[in-house]
Design an enzyme around this catalytic site. Structure first.
Site, PDB file in Angstrom:
ATOM      1  CB  SER A 309      20.203  18.957  60.903  1.00  0.00           C
ATOM      2  OG  SER A 309      20.593  17.659  60.508  1.00  0.00           O
ATOM      3  CG  ASP A 310      14.720  15.191  58.393  1.00  0.00           C
ATOM      4  OD1 ASP A 310      15.254  14.199  58.660  1.00  0.00           O
ATOM      5  OD2 ASP A 310      13.650  15.565  58.281  1.00  0.00           O
ATOM      6  CB  CYS A 311      18.910  12.707  57.685  1.00  0.00           C
ATOM      7  SG  CYS A 311      18.732  11.770  59.438  1.00  0.00           S
TER       8      CYS A 311
END
Length: 792
Positions: A309-311
């Protein structure tokens, strides 16, 4: 946010998920673009390697190098308790001390040099090479250069890793295309062309980082990001964390995903990052159509590659997307859809609860963690000092090659020149004016670590043979004219004037889009006053995104205009060498410079490429207006004669069915194979030595309307041609590059008349015809979700 220095403190920071779930006070991520990451996500941890000689795992197949990486990883994960397994799902993992498994950090950055490494204050490991930003690198039109930059970054990353100062996975490259000029992160990308430039950059960067195409021993793991449809930060209050982008199948196939196809199928990238935004109502990190149907089943993403995932974007599936009823459901939806690893702590905080509620199983969690550790097996993480790349040290960071490549003058673009450049030898004194003249970290753009040095334009000119008169003049966005008088005074006592300005990361950055594309502050006013002094005037337009320079283009007293991007640690020296003629410019714009009104004609959140309503079309392919400077624009210090290579014969007509029936050794699909080589003879007819760059465009009215104005099918760069010398340039043209995308997203090769034209000037034009029946080269899959939403 300050980093936590102890893994014990990290573990103590994990709050009971029930208490967190009960908290119903949430940030408004529909407008706030910066995620509030937990301390654990950004923690500094002690990085080391497992001991496969004497440690607890030494007698297991985990340490058996003759066993496949996947089987070794599966054997390791089978030993984890559920708590240990869940702990391994975040970017910051505490490891498993009882198994001798150290803590690990997935989140490392390598956009144009190392970032998030554990740098020392001085001496060894206190810096790494800081290359120009990707948009400037791509403007060089040199595939070899991209690969060299990535390879050096990878070497330095492994050296830092061996010293316990960096991980083995990097969240790079950013291969989203720079669709709209206001985007704050366009500077991180290869430009606005998806099919050719972004895809070429993806291939060269990924293979440079990973050590080749699917090598037996990985050098580092690259991550292709942000998948997909991500190119807005906070435009007009629309947060990237909550954006729901409406994108047609046609545009998804043609523009927003072809670079990810190349990354997965051709470059064999080992990791892909899903993006914050939703597309057509489904958050990317919970989108099984994106993550399974498209990426794995259609694009051929390697089976043991992992999706991160992106953060904090797994959390965003709940807030603000409201796709899931609560955070534990969001975590379950994300991993079941295919997001293997969470950059953040949503998985680590909420998986226990999700398992208790039967929203997911241990097997769902194991799948992603096995993929992560399978890559670590390929990286030699468990294999001791004899593994590939474990011998790299600080001496491999300090190399002449890294210095030479970091001085990357190749991407600099000469937008305008009346013969003033290169500077005449009669010029003895120079006025240096503007907010980009005496800069330091501004040279680096974003995502950077400490550099060994930073050479500003002022530094470089002061070390040259020229007498320098410096005045700051005005700030980037200042409305004050207080510095004008000193700037004009410096200019009046100089033989020539250079103004360095434009934009920087105070106006374009992650979480920060622009609302206009005009020159900010009072810069144009000062340039205008300088232009009235009757002195040669050169303007350096700096920054990643373009600004409307039409007033400078039309002002005859502005003699030369250069776009310099974010040029990295040696940027000032590179600009000096271009201006004085030690090096000749040959870069080309990889974006369109639009007139200022373009930014206000239609919403930047309109993802449709084709013209409609107030939208005049996006990118050079579809824009119906008149640009200030075209995509592909770039001038030289010399002149070139370009002609068809007489010895190369090209057929005027090709039958589609015959093309597709050819054997295609070395290619997965026949449409990847070149069906002709566009070969031209390039002769330097001027007095200056120079590289030569070219873009090859196609156009047609075959197939359904509307028709793109043109599209890029290839590019190349020839190294230095001296006066009166000639070289051949060959640009292969693949079958697929001539196809168009229909409304269903299928790539279709249509019969009809086509043209291939070199550069915007159309210096060489090759007409050709395709005959036979239309043929679907690749079919876009049905867009449907494979995974039902978790119910809790």
């Amino acid at each position: 946010m300050s980093a936590i220095k102890s893994i014990a403190t990290v573990l103590a920071a994990i709050l009971p998920s029930v208490l967190a779930q009960a908290n119903t006070s949430y940030a408004d991520y529909n407008t706030e673009a910066n995620p509030d990451l937990t301390p654990q996500s950004v923690a500094t941890i002690d990085l080391s390697f497992p001991d496969c000689d004497n440690g607890p795992l030494s007698k297991t197949i985990v340490c058996d190098t003759l066993t496949s990486p996947y089987d070794r990883a599966a054997a390791l994960i089978s030993l984890f308790t559920l708590e240990e397994l869940v702990n391994a799902t975040g970017n910051t993992s505490p490891g498993v001390p009882r198994l001798g498994l150290p803590p690990y950090q997935v989140w490392n950055e390598a956009l144009h040099g190392l970032d998030r490494a554990y740098f020392t204050d001085e001496g060894q490991f206190s810096w790494s090479t800081s290359f120009p930003m990707p948009i400037l690198t791509m403007s060089a039109l040199n595939r070899t250069l991209i690969n060299q930059v990535a390879s050096i970054i990878s070497t330095q990353g492994r050296a830092f890793s061996n010293a316990g100062r960096y991980g083995l996975d990097v969240y790079s490259p950013n291969i989203n295309s720079f669709r709209h000029p206001v985007w704050g992160r366009g500077q991180e990308t290869p430009g606005e062309d998806a099919y050719c430039l972004s895809s070429a950059y993806a291939y060269e960067y990924i293979t440079g980082i990973q050590g080749g195409v699917d090598p037996k021993s990985l050098k580092l793991v690259a991550t292709a990001k942000h998948y997909a449809g991500y190119d807005i930060e906070n435009w007009d209050g629309h947060s990237r964390l909550g954006n729901d982008m409406n994108i047609t199948q046609q545009d998804l196939s043609e523009y927003y995903t072809p670079q990810f196809l190349v990354a997965a199928r051709d470059a064999k990238v080992r990791s892909v990052m899903c993006s914050y935004n939703a597309v057509n109502g489904v958050p990317s990190c919970a989108n099984s159509f994106f993550l399974q149907t498209l990426l794995r089943d259609t694009f051929g993403f390697v089976e043991d590659g992992y999706i991160s995932s992106d953060c904090d974007s797994a959390y965003n599936v709940f807030n603000p997307h409201e796709y899931a009823a609560n955070v534990s459901s969001a975590a379950a939806d994300s991993i079941r859809a295919g997001t293997d690893i969470d950059c953040g702590t949503t998985y680590q905080y909420y998986f226990d609860e999700a398992v208790d509620q039967n929203l997911l199983s241990r097997a769902d969690i194991e799948r992603g963690v096995i993929r992560l550790y399978s890559n670590l097996m390929r990286l030699g993480y468990f294999d001791g000092n004899s593994s590939a790349y474990r011998n790299l040290t600080w001496n491999d960071v300090v190399t002449t090659n890294s210095w030479n490549i970091s001085y990357e003058v190749e991407g600099t673009v000469l937008l305008k020149n009346d013969g003033t450049l290169p500077l005449s030898e009669s010029i003895r004194s120079i006025a240096l004016v503007g907010p980009w003249m005496n800069v330091s970290t501004q040279l680096q753009g974003n995502y950077f670590g400490p550099a060994p040095y930073l050479i500003s334009p002022l530094d470089a000119f002061r070390d040259s043979h020229l007498d320098v008169n410096y005045a700051f003049g005005t700030n980037i966005s200042s409305n004050s004219t207080d510095g004008f008088s000193k700037a004009l005074s410096a200019a009046k006592k100089s033989d020539a004037i250079i103004f360095a300005g434009g934009i920087d990361n105070s106006l374009e950055a992650e979480t920060l889009d622009r609302m206009n594309i005009t020159w900010p502050g009072k810069q144009l006013e000062l340039i205008d006053q300088l232009s009235q002094l009757g002195k040669p005037l050169i303007v350096l337009q700096m920054g990643g995104g373009q600004v409307d320079s039409s007033l400078l283009k039309s002002n005859k007293n502005v003699n030369s205009l250069i776009w310099g991007g974010y040029p990295g640690q040696s940027g000032g020296q590179a600009l000096l060498d271009i201006i004085t003629g030690k090096r000749a410019p040959a870069g080309r714009l990889v974006v369109t410079q639009y007139p200022a009104e373009y930014a206000t004609q239609f919403p930047a959140t309109d993802m449709s490429l084709r013209p409609h309503g107030n939208n005049p079309g996006q990118t050079y392919m579809w824009y119906t207006g008149t640009p200030v400077y075209e995509f592909g624009h770039g001038l030289f210090y010399t002149t070139f004669r370009v002609s068809h290579a007489r010895a190369v014969k090209i057929k005027p007509t090709y039958n589609i069915q015959d093309l597709l029936a050819q054997p295609h050794p070395g290619y997965i699909h026949v449409e990847q194979m070149p069906f002709l080589n566009f070969t031209v003879d390039i002769t330097n007819t001027g007095k200056a030595s120079s590289d030569y760059t070219a873009m090859l465009f196609a156009n047609t009215t075959a197939g359904p309307a509307p028709y793109p104005k043109k599209w890029l099918v290839g590019f190349d760069r020839l190294p230095t041609l001296g006066p009166s010398t000639s070289k051949l340039m060959t640009i292969p043209v693949t079958i697929n590059s001539m196809a168009r995308t229909d409304e269903l997203g299928n790539r279709v090769l249509y019969p009809g008349k086509y043209e291939l034209a070199l550069n915007n000037e159309r210096s060489v034009v090759l007409p050709l015809s395709l005959t036979g029946k239309p043929a679907v080269l690749s079919k876009w899959p049905l867009e449907e979700q494979l995974i039902p939403l978790a119910k809790s």
